[in-house]
Motif scaffolding. Structure first.
Motif, PDB file in Angstrom:
ATOM      1  N   GLN A 215      -4.380   5.518   6.003  1.00  0.00           N
ATOM      2  CA  GLN A 215      -3.388   5.196   4.975  1.00  0.00           C
ATOM      3  C   GLN A 215      -4.088   5.005   3.640  1.00  0.00           C
ATOM      4  O   GLN A 215      -5.157   4.410   3.557  1.00  0.00           O
ATOM      5  CB  GLN A 215      -2.613   3.926   5.345  1.00  0.00           C
ATOM      6  N   CYS A 216      -3.480   5.541   2.575  1.00  0.00           N
ATOM      7  CA  CYS A 216      -4.020   5.421   1.217  1.00  0.00           C
ATOM      8  C   CYS A 216      -4.164   3.938   0.866  1.00  0.00           C
ATOM      9  O   CYS A 216      -3.283   3.140   1.159  1.00  0.00           O
ATOM     10  CB  CYS A 216      -3.077   6.117   0.240  1.00  0.00           C
ATOM     11  N   ARG A 217      -5.293   3.578   0.276  1.00  0.00           N
ATOM     12  CA  ARG A 217      -5.539   2.170  -0.036  1.00  0.00           C
ATOM     13  C   ARG A 217      -5.133   1.790  -1.463  1.00  0.00           C
ATOM     14  O   ARG A 217      -5.469   0.710  -1.938  1.00  0.00           O
ATOM     15  CB  ARG A 217      -7.016   1.812   0.190  1.00  0.00           C
ATOM     16  N   ASN A 218      -4.422   2.687  -2.148  1.00  0.00           N
ATOM     17  CA  ASN A 218      -3.890   2.319  -3.469  1.00  0.00           C
ATOM     18  C   ASN A 218      -2.544   1.627  -3.260  1.00  0.00           C
ATOM     19  O   ASN A 218      -1.916   1.782  -2.216  1.00  0.00           O
ATOM     20  CB  ASN A 218      -3.676   3.561  -4.332  1.00  0.00           C
ATOM     21  N   PHE A 219      -2.121   0.911  -4.266  1.00  0.00           N
ATOM     22  CA  PHE A 219      -0.831   0.243  -4.166  1.00  0.00           C
ATOM     23  C   PHE A 219       0.286   1.113  -4.716  1.00  0.00           C
ATOM     24  O   PHE A 219       0.062   1.951  -5.591  1.00  0.00           O
ATOM     25  CB  PHE A 219      -0.861  -1.083  -4.940  1.00  0.00           C
TER      26      PHE A 219
ATOM     27  N   TYR B 263       4.864   5.437  -3.194  1.00  0.00           N
ATOM     28  CA  TYR B 263       3.588   6.083  -3.447  1.00  0.00           C
ATOM     29  C   TYR B 263       2.848   5.555  -4.657  1.00  0.00           C
ATOM     30  O   TYR B 263       3.470   5.056  -5.621  1.00  0.00           O
ATOM     31  CB  TYR B 263       3.810   7.604  -3.597  1.00  0.00           C
ATOM     32  N   CYS B 264       1.540   5.715  -4.594  1.00  0.00           N
ATOM     33  CA  CYS B 264       0.694   5.317  -5.726  1.00  0.00           C
ATOM     34  C   CYS B 264       0.771   6.406  -6.800  1.00  0.00           C
ATOM     35  O   CYS B 264       1.373   7.455  -6.573  1.00  0.00           O
ATOM     36  CB  CYS B 264      -0.739   5.121  -5.256  1.00  0.00           C
ATOM     37  N   SER B 265       0.131   6.203  -7.928  1.00  0.00           N
ATOM     38  CA  SER B 265       0.199   7.170  -9.026  1.00  0.00           C
ATOM     39  C   SER B 265      -0.472   8.491  -8.627  1.00  0.00           C
ATOM     40  O   SER B 265      -0.042   9.555  -9.068  1.00  0.00           O
ATOM     41  CB  SER B 265      -0.434   6.576 -10.291  1.00  0.00           C
ATOM     42  N   ALA B 266      -1.479   8.422  -7.768  1.00  0.00           N
ATOM     43  CA  ALA B 266      -2.177   9.654  -7.341  1.00  0.00           C
ATOM     44  C   ALA B 266      -1.290  10.513  -6.438  1.00  0.00           C
ATOM     45  O   ALA B 266      -1.323  11.746  -6.528  1.00  0.00           O
ATOM     46  CB  ALA B 266      -3.465   9.290  -6.626  1.00  0.00           C
ATOM     47  N   HIS B 267      -0.509   9.890  -5.606  1.00  0.00           N
ATOM     48  CA  HIS B 267       0.325  10.642  -4.663  1.00  0.00           C
ATOM     49  C   HIS B 267       1.736  10.894  -5.195  1.00  0.00           C
ATOM     50  O   HIS B 267       2.524  11.584  -4.537  1.00  0.00           O
ATOM     51  CB  HIS B 267       0.369   9.920  -3.306  1.00  0.00           C
ATOM     52  N   GLY B 268       2.037  10.369  -6.345  1.00  0.00           N
ATOM     53  CA  GLY B 268       3.317  10.637  -7.008  1.00  0.00           C
ATOM     54  C   GLY B 268       4.496   9.953  -6.346  1.00  0.00           C
ATOM     55  O   GLY B 268       4.460   9.690  -5.147  1.00  0.00           O
TER      56      GLY B 268
ATOM     57  N   TYR C 110       0.822  -1.208   0.000  1.00  0.00           N
ATOM     58  CA  TYR C 110       0.000   0.000   0.000  1.00  0.00           C
ATOM     59  C   TYR C 110       0.856   1.258   0.000  1.00  0.00           C
ATOM     60  O   TYR C 110       1.953   1.292   0.565  1.00  0.00           O
ATOM     61  CB  TYR C 110      -0.937   0.007   1.218  1.00  0.00           C
ATOM     62  N   CYS C 111       0.320   2.282  -0.634  1.00  0.00           N
ATOM     63  CA  CYS C 111       0.910   3.615  -0.723  1.00  0.00           C
ATOM     64  C   CYS C 111       1.179   4.156   0.684  1.00  0.00           C
ATOM     65  O   CYS C 111       0.408   3.923   1.610  1.00  0.00           O
ATOM     66  CB  CYS C 111      -0.078   4.517  -1.478  1.00  0.00           C
ATOM     67  N   SER C 112       2.294   4.883   0.836  1.00  0.00           N
ATOM     68  CA  SER C 112       2.682   5.398   2.159  1.00  0.00           C
ATOM     69  C   SER C 112       1.911   6.660   2.541  1.00  0.00           C
ATOM     70  O   SER C 112       1.953   7.074   3.701  1.00  0.00           O
ATOM     71  CB  SER C 112       4.176   5.717   2.175  1.00  0.00           C
ATOM     72  N   ALA C 113       1.244   7.284   1.549  1.00  0.00           N
ATOM     73  CA  ALA C 113       0.543   8.549   1.833  1.00  0.00           C
ATOM     74  C   ALA C 113      -0.693   8.311   2.704  1.00  0.00           C
ATOM     75  O   ALA C 113      -1.222   7.205   2.757  1.00  0.00           O
ATOM     76  CB  ALA C 113       0.137   9.203   0.513  1.00  0.00           C
ATOM     77  N   HIS C 114      -1.096   9.375   3.391  1.00  0.00           N
ATOM     78  CA  HIS C 114      -2.303   9.297   4.217  1.00  0.00           C
ATOM     79  C   HIS C 114      -3.349  10.248   3.681  1.00  0.00           C
ATOM     80  O   HIS C 114      -3.029  11.304   3.144  1.00  0.00           O
ATOM     81  CB  HIS C 114      -1.968   9.625   5.679  1.00  0.00           C
TER      82      HIS C 114
HETATM   83 ZN   LIG Z   1      -1.674   6.904  -2.547  1.00  0.00          ZN
END
Ligand SMILES: [Zn+2]
Length: 166
Positions: free
Chosen positions: A135-139, A160-165, A125-129
Motif C-alpha cells: 500500500q502507498c505510504r503517502n496520505f 488517493y495521494c497527489s502522486a496517484h491522483g 493512507y493512499c488506497s493505491a498500491h
Molecule cells: Zn499514493
C-alpha cells in the motif's frame, strides 16, 4: 580508624574521637533505617497473608468516590497533544493494566486503529498500491488531522495521494 600517634597531638586525637563518635551515630542511623525496612517487609507480608483488595473491591471503592462527586479523567494522547476524557470506575481500574486499550475505547477506535490514527496524526493512507503490491505510504490529499470518526469514515471511503491522483 585513624588515630593520633603522639599524646602531644591533642587536636588530632580529638578529631579521632569525633570521627569515632560520628561513626557511632551513623551506625545508629543505619540500624534505624534497617528497622524501617524491616517494618516495611513485615507490613508487606501481612498484606500478602491478609485479605487483599481485589478488582471488584477496587472498582466498588472508585464507585463510592464517584457517588461522592469524584470524577475520573485522563489525558488521551491525541492530535497535537491530548484530549481529556472521562473514565468509568471500571475504565479507571483497567487504565492501570491496559492503557492503550482504554485510550482506543475512549476515542471510539479499536486498539490497532487508535495506534494508526495517533501515529499518523489523524491521516489516512493512499488506497493505491505500489508495483511491489504494498500500500502507498503517502496520505490521501487533505486527509490529515482528522478526528477519530472522520478518520474512520475517510479510511473506509479510501482516496488517493497527489502522486496517484484523485
Ligand atoms: Zn499514493
Amino acid at each position: 580508624m585513624w588515630r593520633a600517634s603522639s599524646p602531644s597531638n591533642q587536636l588530632r586525637s580529638s578529631t579521632s574521637w569525633n570521627i569515632e563518635w560520628q561513626g557511632a551515630i551513623a551506625g545508629e542511623a543505619q540500624s534505624a533505617q534497617k528497622s524501617v525496612a524491616q517494618e516495611a517487609i513485615e507490613h508487606a507480608q501481612k498484606k500478602r497473608d491478609g485479605k487483599q483488595m481485589d478488582k471488584a473491591e477496587f472498582i466498588a471503592a472508585l464507585k463510592i468516590a464517584q457517588d461522592a462527586g469524584c470524577q475520573f479523567v485522563v489525558g488521551v494522547p491525541s492530535l497535537g497533544g491530548s484530549t481529556t476524557a472521562a473514565l468509568t470506575p471500571e475504565q479507571t481500574h483497567r487504565l492501570m493494566t491496559d492503557k492503550q486499550a482504554v485510550f482506543a475505547e475512549l476515542m471510539g477506535l479499536s486498539a490497532p486503529e487508535y495506534l494508526e490514527w495517533y501515529e499518523s496524526q489523524g491521516s489516512v493512507y493512499c488506497s493505491a498500491h505500489t508495483k511491489q503490491g504494498k500500500q502507498c505510504r503517502n496520505f490521501i490529499v487533505g486527509a490529515t488531522w482528522l478526528a477519530p470518526d472522520e478518520w474512520k469514515s475517510q479510511r473506509a471511503a479510501g482516496g488517493y495521494c497527489s502522486a496517484h491522483g484523485a
